[in-house]
Design a protein around this motif. Structure first.
Motif, short mmCIF file in Angstrom:
data_model
loop_
_atom_site.label_atom_id
_atom_site.label_comp_id
_atom_site.label_asym_id
_atom_site.label_seq_id
_atom_site.Cartn_x
_atom_site.Cartn_y
_atom_site.Cartn_z
N SER A 90 0.86 -1.18 0.00
CA SER A 90 0.00 0.00 0.00
C SER A 90 0.89 1.23 0.00
O SER A 90 2.08 1.17 0.34
N PHE A 91 0.31 2.38 -0.37
CA PHE A 91 1.10 3.61 -0.38
C PHE A 91 1.59 3.93 1.03
O PHE A 91 2.74 4.38 1.21
N ALA A 92 0.77 3.68 2.03
CA ALA A 92 1.18 3.93 3.42
C ALA A 92 2.37 3.06 3.81
O ALA A 92 3.32 3.53 4.44
N GLU A 93 2.35 1.77 3.43
CA GLU A 93 3.48 0.88 3.72
C GLU A 93 4.75 1.34 3.00
O GLU A 93 5.84 1.32 3.57
N THR A 94 4.59 1.79 1.75
CA THR A 94 5.74 2.28 0.99
C THR A 94 6.33 3.52 1.65
O THR A 94 7.55 3.63 1.80
N LYS A 95 5.47 4.46 2.05
CA LYS A 95 5.95 5.67 2.71
C LYS A 95 6.71 5.33 3.99
O LYS A 95 7.77 5.90 4.26
N ASP A 96 6.18 4.40 4.77
CA ASP A 96 6.87 3.99 6.00
C ASP A 96 8.21 3.35 5.70
O ASP A 96 9.21 3.63 6.37
N ALA A 97 8.25 2.49 4.69
CA ALA A 97 9.48 1.75 4.37
C ALA A 97 10.60 2.67 3.93
O ALA A 97 11.76 2.42 4.25
N VAL A 98 10.28 3.72 3.20
CA VAL A 98 11.32 4.62 2.71
C VAL A 98 11.53 5.83 3.61
O VAL A 98 12.40 6.66 3.33
N GLY A 99 10.75 5.95 4.69
CA GLY A 99 10.97 7.00 5.67
C GLY A 99 10.18 8.27 5.45
O GLY A 99 10.39 9.26 6.15
N PHE A 100 9.25 8.30 4.49
CA PHE A 100 8.48 9.52 4.25
C PHE A 100 7.70 9.96 5.48
O PHE A 100 7.62 11.15 5.76
N THR A 101 7.10 9.02 6.19
CA THR A 101 6.28 9.40 7.34
C THR A 101 7.11 10.00 8.46
O THR A 101 6.61 10.77 9.26
N GLN A 102 8.39 9.70 8.49
CA GLN A 102 9.27 10.25 9.53
C GLN A 102 9.53 11.73 9.31
O GLN A 102 9.81 12.46 10.25
N TYR A 103 9.49 12.20 8.08
CA TYR A 103 9.77 13.61 7.85
C TYR A 103 8.60 14.35 7.22
O TYR A 103 8.76 15.41 6.60
#
Length: 113
Positions: A90-103
């Motif tokens: 999912s897009f949410a899983e992808t964002k978490d995996a690459v660190g987008f949600t952290q910043y």
């Protein structure tokens, strides 16, 4: 090599479990197992390697090879006009995996309507 200061030793391409066991029996100190699918060395699980006497295991091409296979399948489906939903996170899983949600990646800013 241990006497010269190596922290860990590595036996290049043992061809049997027996060779791997002998190496672990005869060589003191931490040992690295290189698990290269379709190579000369039998592929063992981390638990099996630990039981033999290995300290660390590397699976150097597993993720690369799996990702190449998934990319090829995805591109084949895209070319055929088929869905790739079952192949992707999912897009949410992808964002978490690459660190987008952290910043604080802003999803709406990049949405294509």
């Amino acid at each position: 090599f241990r006497n010269a200061g190596a922290d860990m030793t590595f036996l290049e391409a043992p061809e049997s479990i027996e060779q791997m066991q002998e190496y672990c029996r005869r060589v003191p100190g931490p040992k690295l197992a290189n698990m290269l699918e379709q190579g000369s060395t039998p592929i063992l699980t981390p638990a099996e390697l630990k039981a033999i006497g290995y300290t660390m295991a590397a699976y150097p091409l597993t993720l690369l090879s799996a990702s190449i296979k998934a990319m090829k399948e995805s591109l084949e489906r895209i070319r055929a006009g088929e869905s790739t939903d079952d192949l992707i996170c999912s897009f949410a899983e992808t964002k978490d995996a690459v660190g987008f949600t952290q910043y604080g990646f802003e999803e709406e800013r990049y949405r294509i309507d």
